[in-house]
Each structure stands twice: as structure tokens, then as C-alpha cells.
Design a protein around this motif. Structure first.
Motif, mmCIF file in Angstrom:
data_model
loop_
_atom_site.group_PDB
_atom_site.id
_atom_site.type_symbol
_atom_site.label_atom_id
_atom_site.label_comp_id
_atom_site.label_asym_id
_atom_site.label_seq_id
_atom_site.Cartn_x
_atom_site.Cartn_y
_atom_site.Cartn_z
ATOM 1 N N LEU A 198 0.911 -1.124 0.132
ATOM 2 C CA LEU A 198 -0.080 -0.100 -0.196
ATOM 3 C C LEU A 198 0.639 1.279 0.120
ATOM 4 O O LEU A 198 0.323 2.272 -0.527
ATOM 5 C CB LEU A 198 -0.879 -0.091 1.181
ATOM 6 C CG LEU A 198 -2.034 -1.151 1.274
ATOM 7 C CD1 LEU A 198 -2.326 -1.221 2.798
ATOM 8 C CD2 LEU A 198 -2.669 -1.169 0.188
ATOM 9 N N THR A 199 1.979 1.368 0.512
ATOM 10 C CA THR A 199 2.893 2.323 0.668
ATOM 11 C C THR A 199 4.233 2.062 0.253
ATOM 12 O O THR A 199 4.450 1.017 0.235
ATOM 13 C CB THR A 199 2.882 2.778 2.071
ATOM 14 O OG1 THR A 199 3.264 1.762 3.063
ATOM 15 C CG2 THR A 199 1.559 3.237 2.890
ATOM 16 N N PRO A 200 5.140 3.173 0.087
ATOM 17 C CA PRO A 200 6.417 2.801 -0.225
ATOM 18 C C PRO A 200 7.039 1.834 0.941
ATOM 19 O O PRO A 200 6.755 2.081 2.009
ATOM 20 C CB PRO A 200 7.097 4.184 -0.232
ATOM 21 C CG PRO A 200 5.865 5.130 -0.713
ATOM 22 C CD PRO A 200 4.928 4.544 0.009
ATOM 23 N N PHE A 237 11.806 -6.144 1.786
ATOM 24 C CA PHE A 237 13.023 -6.064 2.096
ATOM 25 C C PHE A 237 13.432 -4.733 2.823
ATOM 26 O O PHE A 237 14.104 -4.801 4.106
ATOM 27 C CB PHE A 237 13.767 -5.692 0.899
ATOM 28 C CG PHE A 237 15.493 -5.477 0.939
ATOM 29 C CD1 PHE A 237 16.200 -6.577 1.527
ATOM 30 C CD2 PHE A 237 15.829 -4.261 0.946
ATOM 31 C CE1 PHE A 237 17.417 -6.354 1.606
ATOM 32 C CE2 PHE A 237 17.265 -3.672 0.949
ATOM 33 C CZ PHE A 237 18.082 -5.073 1.521
ATOM 34 N N GLN A 238 12.752 -3.489 2.817
ATOM 35 C CA GLN A 238 12.952 -2.487 3.747
ATOM 36 C C GLN A 238 12.533 -2.824 5.192
ATOM 37 O O GLN A 238 13.152 -2.452 6.199
ATOM 38 C CB GLN A 238 12.116 -1.232 3.136
ATOM 39 C CG GLN A 238 12.643 -0.897 1.923
ATOM 40 C CD GLN A 238 12.070 -1.468 0.632
ATOM 41 O OE1 GLN A 238 11.690 -2.610 0.847
ATOM 42 N NE2 GLN A 238 11.785 -0.812 -0.346
ATOM 43 N N GLY A 257 11.657 -18.328 2.743
ATOM 44 C CA GLY A 257 12.130 -18.486 1.037
ATOM 45 C C GLY A 257 11.038 -19.301 0.408
ATOM 46 O O GLY A 257 10.515 -19.241 -0.196
ATOM 47 N N PHE A 280 4.493 -17.239 -10.882
ATOM 48 C CA PHE A 280 4.167 -15.928 -10.415
ATOM 49 C C PHE A 280 2.828 -15.239 -10.927
ATOM 50 O O PHE A 280 2.721 -14.003 -10.822
ATOM 51 C CB PHE A 280 5.561 -14.779 -10.843
ATOM 52 C CG PHE A 280 6.626 -14.964 -9.913
ATOM 53 C CD1 PHE A 280 6.505 -14.127 -8.499
ATOM 54 C CD2 PHE A 280 7.561 -15.403 -10.412
ATOM 55 C CE1 PHE A 280 7.826 -14.324 -7.973
ATOM 56 C CE2 PHE A 280 8.727 -15.781 -9.679
ATOM 57 C CZ PHE A 280 8.832 -15.052 -8.559
ATOM 58 N N TYR A 281 1.885 -15.951 -11.346
ATOM 59 C CA TYR A 281 0.538 -15.557 -11.829
ATOM 60 C C TYR A 281 -0.122 -15.057 -10.349
ATOM 61 O O TYR A 281 -0.163 -16.089 -9.694
ATOM 62 C CB TYR A 281 -0.071 -16.571 -12.427
ATOM 63 C CG TYR A 281 -1.706 -16.108 -12.839
ATOM 64 C CD1 TYR A 281 -1.730 -15.086 -13.734
ATOM 65 C CD2 TYR A 281 -2.603 -16.670 -12.579
ATOM 66 C CE1 TYR A 281 -2.881 -14.529 -14.389
ATOM 67 C CE2 TYR A 281 -3.948 -16.570 -12.787
ATOM 68 C CZ TYR A 281 -4.093 -15.327 -13.555
ATOM 69 O OH TYR A 281 -5.272 -14.959 -13.895
ATOM 70 N N ASN A 282 -0.765 -13.851 -10.313
ATOM 71 C CA ASN A 282 -1.459 -13.579 -9.119
ATOM 72 C C ASN A 282 -2.837 -14.059 -9.132
ATOM 73 O O ASN A 282 -3.699 -13.415 -9.045
ATOM 74 C CB ASN A 282 -1.486 -11.834 -8.998
ATOM 75 C CG ASN A 282 -1.482 -11.441 -7.666
ATOM 76 O OD1 ASN A 282 -1.971 -12.154 -6.996
ATOM 77 N ND2 ASN A 282 -1.321 -10.343 -7.483
ATOM 78 N N PRO A 304 -8.396 -2.181 -4.193
ATOM 79 C CA PRO A 304 -7.242 -1.748 -4.047
ATOM 80 C C PRO A 304 -6.885 -0.643 -3.071
ATOM 81 O O PRO A 304 -8.171 0.447 -2.941
ATOM 82 C CB PRO A 304 -6.658 -1.140 -5.413
ATOM 83 C CG PRO A 304 -7.647 -1.756 -6.271
ATOM 84 C CD PRO A 304 -8.993 -2.218 -5.518
ATOM 85 N N GLY A 305 -6.158 -0.594 -1.880
ATOM 86 C CA GLY A 305 -5.926 0.420 -1.098
ATOM 87 C C GLY A 305 -6.211 -0.375 0.555
ATOM 88 O O GLY A 305 -5.978 0.381 1.200
ATOM 89 N N LYS A 328 12.556 -13.333 5.816
ATOM 90 C CA LYS A 328 14.142 -13.898 5.294
ATOM 91 C C LYS A 328 14.850 -12.986 5.662
ATOM 92 O O LYS A 328 16.021 -13.116 5.914
ATOM 93 C CB LYS A 328 13.947 -14.327 3.808
ATOM 94 C CG LYS A 328 14.782 -15.014 3.426
ATOM 95 C CD LYS A 328 14.593 -15.635 2.046
ATOM 96 C CE LYS A 328 15.857 -16.072 1.282
ATOM 97 N NZ LYS A 328 16.585 -17.140 2.071
#
Lengths: 115, 148, 532, 119
Positions: B33-35, B39-40, B78, B94-96, B109-110, B128
Motif C-alpha cells: 500500500l505504501t512505499p 526488504f525495507q 524463502g 508468479f501469476y497472481n 485496491p488500497g 527472510k
């Protein structure tokens, strides 16, 4: 143009080479001086390595064909070439990087001028 | 030589480590939803681990850190990522499929329950990255002191 | 069997194996080893199926990640990540899976006395995964990601034995310079993306053919420089000579047999032939007097590097006293042959000479992967049993380790290029086409072979000499180390018995598919445009 | 308009290359590696920046797309840079581990000391 090389040709050339080697060997035996088939003079002598000669400091290697001297003639003849190549491989990380940069510069120059 | 810091640092670390962890968890769970994202957020949580290591010292960290658990958790992260990617294998890797016709995570969305496999992947990647970075940090810190 | 359906498993299986390895290794040592072998064997099965499918149908598999078609709704260009496997990619996939399985099998015995083995097997599976990814990808950034996965795994594996100074020093050198080379490749990708706004290889090819700018040329230069480093071509081959002897022998076999091939040669061929398609530039655009990139000049550039590599690599092999260092320099020399074939294939594009040279390069890539893997495995056995790799102390191994010496004899004969073995056919294609293209190049190739023969004769003399007391207690290794060597010997002999059949049935079609006279690589992608 | 972001990116790469050629400390070389990488990342990110309707673009978030006044930056370069940063972190961690090991074996961080392999 690209008639594939037949394996039979190889066999012929191999046989011819064998004959040549045998002739050379016979000629060398006849014209050489200190070689005998049996007895005291018998020595195996490969490319400059004398099995009976003991190098000081290398006594533990006495009598082994180490392969060290097998290509003695070649190495001796081209020793300046080999020394240049050996000295070139300095083992310094900086030199490796500069070689990479030189390569990149060369490739870039060639592609920008002629590419 | 004791390898932990003074009492001020320890107190502050006690106060801030949960906050850092919560912020990291927020970044992970709102990755779609947000940046930000797995990983971050994982790196942020690992920052809490690093703070713990620095403030309380290696000996305290060794008591809390289980090598097998962390590497197994890293593997789980993983595997969950891979599983989420494999859900839509009927159409493509990787199909959603959760977003297109799944039972969950197909909201507007949102909202938090949208975006199909992305939240699952973010959680897995966060797990991970957190375990991996903490393991790397402890591995470097644990390194044998060769100069006595 | 349906190729599209089975393709993703090529990535899924090693990835699953690598991720599950920390969990499986909690169950003990045996479980870990069995897991590694099972995963690599399954990968080999999938790889064989993919290769068989592509070879049988002669069609390029295009697989889109995340959707049915790479084209977005309402846009006329591909926006998704694409995997594209042509015959060259399929051959590389098969080779990678086969040699990796051999290396994993060999590690069971060879790495028995080391610690940290769950990391070792994880890294080896990740290395395999990275190489498979490079071989099947059709997207530039995906290519970069897989290249870095492969590179990082190989940096870590070179320095795996961190209690020896040698591994650490080689790892430091390999890693720092390799990262710069990787950065160059990333910079090239960034420049291409900034200029053309897409990352799909087939579509970039179209865009470059429409408008070949200076940016495209700069990016090409960066790609070539970075990939020359990764493949160990001559002015930048020094990391290779340091890193291969320092790594554990099973890893040296993978590095020398696979990493420099897939990460260097294959990637370069893919970029040169699929992105900067020489058909468009050398023939079509030239004929219509449009601006074009002079691909034959680039071919000559590669030929220059190839000649340097040939001479320097093989010559340096002659004067080494370290057995694995000798093999590493020999790898540099053999890369020279492959680059020579590639360069002639580019410089003489459109003629039969170029096609034969390219086929020879591809053939030699496969052959050299098998031969050099075998030789490094033999070197590993010698280190394992005798404890040294100094050639001056190894004389007379033939008496005590006859099977190992036999394997080495086969490998050395094949790499020199004696006829009943597989190295002959591929080298012959390269000699013949280089002699037809330019006799000087043929002479250089022959000189390289002379040096190569000299180097291997030295090793063989050592092996067959009078036994020293150092080797008196050595004996042939256990089955898990012997079996991969025997399988590789078998592969060499079988491929040697059917040289021209393989060349005609597999390698020439591969070269034709890679040259893409009818823009097959681009058309396979762009023909999906209507389906959205 | 002078493209300052591109100039800065190439300047950063040049600084990194300079450090690689003239600095001897392994830690400094790791920093140089990261500076080169950051330069490329800056280049990639600035490729996605576009000024439309005379307003600076916003972050590429799907929510509330309809109410946006200005354009979004290109989302693809950001994804690429993120992936590249992850790779950079792996390289950094591995480089640190190797450096520690090199210090253990050689007792120094000078790259000129790391030259036992040669010839």
C-alpha cells in the motif's frame, strides 16, 4: 569446402609419424656416442633431466621423473616470453582493476570508431 | 573487557527496540500500500537486532540467538515466497491468482486485504531478510578474536 | 511433453532445494546429502525434458512470468518478464544440470571432512540456479539478477575454505574486480533502458534496429568488457588463474566448466546475436543504406581478444608447477578457442564459414565443460589422496592410482584434441573455419594447441614416471568420487564416437537458431502480440 | 536545463573507479564499490523521473491514482534499483566477511600485501 576430416587420415598420419619416430630413434642410436641398450651406459634421458644427477637441496627428489623438465627445451627457448607473461601477473588487485579498465577503454574505442 | 554499553544506552535501547520492531512490521505489512515492502521492513527489524547487539553486547546476544532456528526461519521465508509464487502455476509462474479469483486478498485496491499474493510475499521476504541480516551480523560479530 | 509447462520447474526445483536445505539439514548429515543429490537429479530430469522438447520441435519456448502473454492490455510492446529458451539455451541448461549433478555427487566424498556443509550445498544449488536462470532468461534485468546470484554464490564458494590464506586472497580478488565488472553490465542495462525504455531482449532488438544510437554502442562496449571479464578472456584472465586453484575441486569443476561458459560466453552470444541482431545490422540495414552497427568490426574485436587468450592461456599453462593452476590456465586457453569461433561467427556472418565456426564454438563449450570438469575432479582426487598438487612431488601416480590416471589420460587426450574423443570434432570445426576465414587465425589456433599439448604432456610424464615415496600410500578413491569421474569419461567417449552426428543434428541447428536469419528470436516474442 | 542528476551519477562512478585505482585499504575499496553502485542507482532512478504538466511527479502508488494532479515517476526503475540494492547488500556482507578473514590471515588490510598468488 567443409568436407569433414575422416578419422582414417588420422590413423595414416599416426602410422607415418610412428615410422618417422622409429627412424629418428635408429639414426640417433647409430650416431650418438654414450647410449647403450644394456650395461653401464644405460640411462633414460628426457629433455635435459639426468636421473642420476642429484641437485643440491633436492635430494628427496632424486630419480623421479617429475615432469619439471620435460618441456625444458620449449621453456628455455621461450624463456623471455614466459618471463614477460609471469611478470605481468603481479597479483595486485589494483592491476586487475586497471586491466579491466584498459579492456573497457579499448572495446569502447573500437566500437565507437569502427562499430 | 565487557562488550556491552553503559546503562544509558541500554535503557534507551530497551525503549526503542520495540518501537523499531513495530515500525518494521508496519512497513512489511503495508508493503503493498505504501512505499516500502519486505526488504525495507525486514532491514528495519534487523536494525533492532543490531541495536540489541551493540547495546547489550555479544554475550547477551549469544544467549538469545539460536543459529538453527534463524537459518530454519530463513528457509521458511524463502519457501513461503516460492509457494506464493507457485500458487498460480496453472496459468504461469508468479501469476497472481489470489487477486484475480482467490478466496482472500482480493479486496479493493488500497485496503489491507488486497493485492493477492503480494502481502504474503512481503511477509515472507521480511522474515527472510530479518533473519538473514541478523545472522550475518552475528556471524561477523562472533568472528574469532585472533588478537588476545 | 509440453515445454512451456515444464520450464518453470527448472527454477522452482533448485530454489526449493536451496531454501529447504537449512530445514532438511536439521535432520542430519545423511538427509542433507541425499537432499542435494535428489534436487540436482530432478533438475537434470527437467533439463533433459526441456532440451528434448526444444530440440524436437525446433521452436523457441516463450514463457511469461505472471500472465499468459507478455503484452499488457492495450499496449503494443511487452511489459512483463519473459523467459525465452532457444536451442543454445537448452543445450546450456542440459550441460549445467549434468555437470552440477556430477559435482554434487563428487562433493559427498570430497567434502566429507569439512564443516559448514549445509551452507556449501545451499550455495552449490544457488550457483546452479543462477546459471539455469541465465540460460533461460529473455529479459535483460532478469539476466543481471541471475548473473549476480551466480557470481555471489561463486565468490562465496571460492572462499569457502576460509582457514586457508589462498581461498581468501583469491576470493577477495575475484569478488572486488567481479563486482566492478557486474557494475559495468548494470550500467549498460541502465543506458539501454534509458534510451529505449524496455528491458525485454527481443523488443530491445527491434528498437535498436530501428534506431541504432551511440548509447547502444556504449552499452554494447560495457557488456562486452564485463562479460569478457566473467568469461576470463586474456587481459582480464588473472582472477581465473587465482580463483580456480583456491576453490575446492568440485567447485573448480563447476567454475571452470560452467560459470565462465554460461556467465561469459553464453551471455555474450545472447547479447551479440539476439539483442544486436547481426542479421538486421550487417545485412538488412546495410543493404538499405540505413545507419547500422558494424557487427563485423565487433567480430574482429572479439577475434583479437580470442587470439590473445589462446596464446597467453595455453602458454602460461606450460610453465606452471601447480596442477590446478595449470588446469586453470588451460581453461583460459580453451575459452580462447570458443571466443575465436564466436568472433568468426560474427565477422563472417551470413556465410557457411561463420555458421561452422559458431557451431564449433557451441560444440566446444559443451565439450570443454565436460572435459575440464573431469580434469578438475581428477585433480581433486589427487589432492584428497596425496595431499599436494605440486607437480614436482606427484611422480608415479599411475602405479598407485591407475583408475584416476586413466581418467586423466582420457581427459587430457580429449582436451588436446585426439580424434576418437569429443574434443577433436569441435576443435576441428574451429580450425577449419578459422583457416578458411583467415589463415593467420588458423595458425594461431594451432600454436595454441601446441602449447596445450606441451602442458598436458608434462602432467602425463609426471603421472607415468618413477614413483616417489610421497605417492606410495595413495590409492583410488571411494565410489562416490569415482562414479562422477567414470560418468564423465563415458560421456567423453560416447560423444567422441558420434562427433559428426552430434554436430549435424544438434550443433548446426543451434548455430542457425542463434544466428536468426529469419529473426526467430524476435518473432517468437512479437508473434504473441495479438493474443492480448 | 543541465541534467545535474546524470552528471552526479557519472561523477560518483568516476570517484569509485579512482578510489579503486589509488586507494590501498580494503575497507576503502568496499566503500568505493558501494559508491560505484550508488552512482548507477542514481542514474537508473533519475531515468524514471519525468516532469509533466509542470509539476513534480509523485511516488508510484496505485491507491488514489484517479485524484492525482501530476504524473507518477516510472515504477520500473525503482523496482530495478531496489533489486540492485539487495544485491549490493549481499555483496557488501560478503566483502566484509572476506575482509575480516583477510585481516586474520595477513595481519593487514593493505591490498598490496595480498599478492602471494602470482606468476
Amino acid at each position: 569446402m567443409f568436407g569433414y576430416w575422416d578419422a582414417l587420415y588420422f590413423v595414416f598420419i599416426f602410422i607415418i609419424g610412428l615410422i618417422l619416430a622409429w627412424l629418428l630413434n635408429e639414426w640417433a642410436k647409430k650416431s650418438g656416442m654414450g647410449t647403450r641398450e644394456t650395461g653401464d651406459g644405460t640411462k633414460i634421458f628426457i629433455s635435459g633431466e639426468d636421473p642420476d644427477k642429484v641437485v643440491p637441496g633436492f635430494e628427496h627428489l632424486e630419480g623421479h621423473f617429475t615432469g619439471k623438465n620435460v618441456m625444458w627445451g620449449l621453456t628455455y627457448a621461450l624463456k623471455r616470453f614466459f618471463r614477460v607473461l609471469r611478470d605481468d601477473h603481479t597479483g595486485l588487485l589494483t592491476d586487475y582493476v586497471s586491466y579491466l579498465l584498459i579492456t573497457t577503454g579499448f572495446v569502447l574505442g573500437v566500437i565507437l570508431i569502427w562499430g | 573487557m565487557s562488550d556491552d554499553m553503559g546503562v544509558i544506552v541500554k535503557t534507551m535501547a530497551r525503549a526503542t527496540i520495540p518501537l523499531i520492531g513495530i515500525f518494521g512490521a508496519y512497513v512489511v505489512s503495508h508493503g503493498h500500500l505504501t512505499p516500502g515492502g519486505g526488504f525495507q521492513g525486514g532491514a528495519t527489524i534487523a536494525g533492532a537486532g543490531v541495536l540489541f547487539l551493540i547495546a547489550f553486547g555479544l554475550s547477551e546476544m549469544k544467549k538469545r540467538y539460536d543459529k538453527h532456528l534463524y537459518s530454519a526461519l530463513e528457509g521458511v521465508g524463502g519457501l513461503v515466497f516460492l509457494g506464493a509464487a507457485m500458487l498460480g502455476l496453472g496459468t504461469a509462474f508468479f501469476y497472481n491468482t489470489l487477486w484475480h479469483n482467490g478466496p482472500v486478498f482480493n479486496g479493493d485496491p488500497g485496503t489491507l486485504l488486497s493485492a493477492g499474493y503480494l502481502p504474503i510475499m512481503n511477509l515472507a521476504v521480511g522474515l527472510k531478510v530479518f533473519t538473514g541480516l541478523v545472522s550475518a551480523m552475528v556471524g561477523i560479530a562472533l568472528y574469532r578474536r585472533w588478537k588476545s | 511433453m509440453n515445454g512451456e509447462a515444464i520450464l518453470p520447474y527448472l527454477i522452482i526445483i533448485p530454489l526449493f532445494g536451496a531454501f529447504a536445505m537449512p530445514i532438511v539439514s536439521l535432520a542430519g548429515k545423511k538427509a542433507r546429502e541425499a537432499w542435494a543429490v535428489i534436487i540436482s537429479a530432478l533438475t537434470l530430469v527437467v533439463a533433459s525434458a526441456v532440451f528434448y522438447h526444444v530440440w524436437k520441435t525446433k521452436e523457441i519456448i516463450v514463457y511469461t512470468l505472471g500472465a499468459k502473454t507478455p503484452f499488457g492490455q492495450g499496449v503494443g510492446f511487452p511489459i512483463r518478464i519473459v523467459w525465452e529458451v532457444d536451442l543454445f539455451g537448452a543445450i546450456m541448461v542440459l550441460t549445467v544440470a549434468f555437470v552440477s549433478l556430477m559435482a554434487v555427487l563428487y562433493s559427498l566424498g570430497y567434502m566429507k571432512h569439512d564443516t559448514g556443509l549445509e551452507k556449501y550445498y545451499t550455495l552449490i544449488l544457488i550457483l546452479e540456479l543462477g546459471m539455469l536462470g541465465i540460460a533461460i532468461t529473455g529479459d535483460l534485468f532478469n539476466f543481471y539478477v541471475f548473473l549476480e546470484i551466480m557470481s555471489i554464490a561463486s565468490y562465496a564458494l571460492v572462499a569457502f575454505r576460509n582457514d586457508t590464506w589462498e581461498g581468501i586472497e583469491a576470493g577477495v580478488k575475484y569478488m572486488f574486480v567481479g563486482s566492478i565488472a557486474g557494475s559495468f553490465i548494470l550500467l549498460g542495462i541502465a543506458l539501454l533502458y534509458g534510451q529505449y525504455g524496455t528491458l525485454t531482449m527481443g523488443y530491445i532488438a527491434v528498437k535498436i534496429a530501428e534506431n541504432p544510437t551511440v548509447t547502444a554502442k556504449v552499452a554494447l562496449a560495457l557488456f562486452i568488457a564485463g562479460l569478457l571479464f566473467k568469461s576470463g578472456a586474456s587481459p582480464v584472465h588473472m582472477w581465473l588463474a587465482d580463483a580456480h586453484p583456491a576453490a575446492p575441486s568440485s567447485i573448480s569443476a563447476m567454475l571452470s566448466g560452467l560459470v565462465i561458459k554460461v556467465g561469459g560466453i553464453y551471455a555474450m552470444a545472447r547479447i551479440l546475436f539476439s539483442i544486436y541482431s547481426p542479421m538486421a545490422h550487417s545485412i538488412v540495414l546495410k543493404a538499405y543504406l540505413q545507419p547500422y552497427i558494424n557487427m563485423s568490426a565487433i567480430g574482429w574485436l572479439i577475434i583479437i581478444f580470442a587470439s590473445l587468450t589462446l596464446i597467453i592461456g595455453n602458454a602460461m599453462a606450460v610453465i606452471q608447477t601447480d596442477m590446478k593452476r595449470l588446469l586453470a590456465y588451460s581453461s583460459v586457453g580453451q575459452i580462447g578457442y570458443i571466443l575465436l569461433g564466436l568472433g568468426i561467427g560474427l565477422a563472417a556472418y551470413g556465410t557457411q564459414t561463420g555458421e561452422v565456426a559458431l557451431a564449433g564454438a557451441i560444440y566446444h563449450t559443451v565439450n570443454h565443460a565436460i572435459m575440464k570438469a573431469l580434469l578438475f575432479l581428477v585433480a581433486g582426487v589427487v589432492i584428497h589422496e596425496v595431499g599436494t598438487r605440486n607437480l614436482n612431488e606427484l611422480s608415479g601416480l599411475a602405479k598407485t592410482m591407475p583408475k584416476t590416471t586413466f581418467a586423466f589420460l582420457i581427459g587430457a587426450a580429449a582436451i588436446v584434441g585426439l580424434p576418437p574423443l569429443n574434443g577433436f570434432a569441435s576443435k576441428w570445426l574451429i580450425y577449419e573455419s578459422s583457416a578458411v576465414f583467415n589463415p593467420v587465425l588458423g595458425a594461431i589456433a594451432i600454436i595454441g594447441t601446441a602449447f596445450c599439448t606441451a602442458a598436458y604432456v608434462r602432467v602425463l610424464y609426471t603421472f607415468f614416471g618413477r614413483p616417489s615415496e610421497r605417492v606410495a600410500n595413495a590409492r583410488d578413491p571411494e565410489t562416490s568420487m569415482m562414479l562422477p569421474m567414470l560418468l564423465l569419461v563415458l560421456a567423453i567417449v560416447i560423444m567422441g564416437l558420434l562427433p559428426w552426428q552430434i554436430s549435424d543434428k544438434v550443433m548446426i541447428p543451434t548455430a542457425r537458431m542463434l544466428e536468426q536469419f529469419k529473426f526467430e528470436y524476435i518473432n517468437a516474442l512479437m508473434s504473441l502480440a495479438g493474443g492480448a | 536545463m543541465i541534467p545535474f542528476q546524470f552528471i552526479t551519477a557519472f561523477l560518483m562512478m568516476a570517484i569509485g573507479i579512482y578510489a579503486f585505482l589509488y586507494k590501498r585499504n580494503l575497507i576503502k575499496l568496499i566503500l568505493a564499490l558501494n559508491i560505484i553502485d550508488s552512482g548507477i542507482h542514481l542514474l537508473l532512478v533519475s531515468l524514471g523521473y519525468r516532469m509533466e504538466l509542470n509539476e513534480p511527479p509523485t511516488a508510484p502508488i496505485y491507491t488514489g491514482y484517479e485524484t492525482l494532479k501530476s504524473a507518477m515517476v516510472g515504477p520500473l526503475p525503482q523496482a530495478l534499483v531496489l533489486t540492485s540494492i539487495v544485491i549490493g547488500v549481499c555483496v557488501l556482507a560478503l566483502a566484509m566477511a572476506l575482509t575480516i578473514n583477510a585481516y586474520r590471515h595477513y595481519g593487514t588490510l593493505d591490498v598490496r600485501a595480498l599478492r602471494r598468488l602470482r606468476g
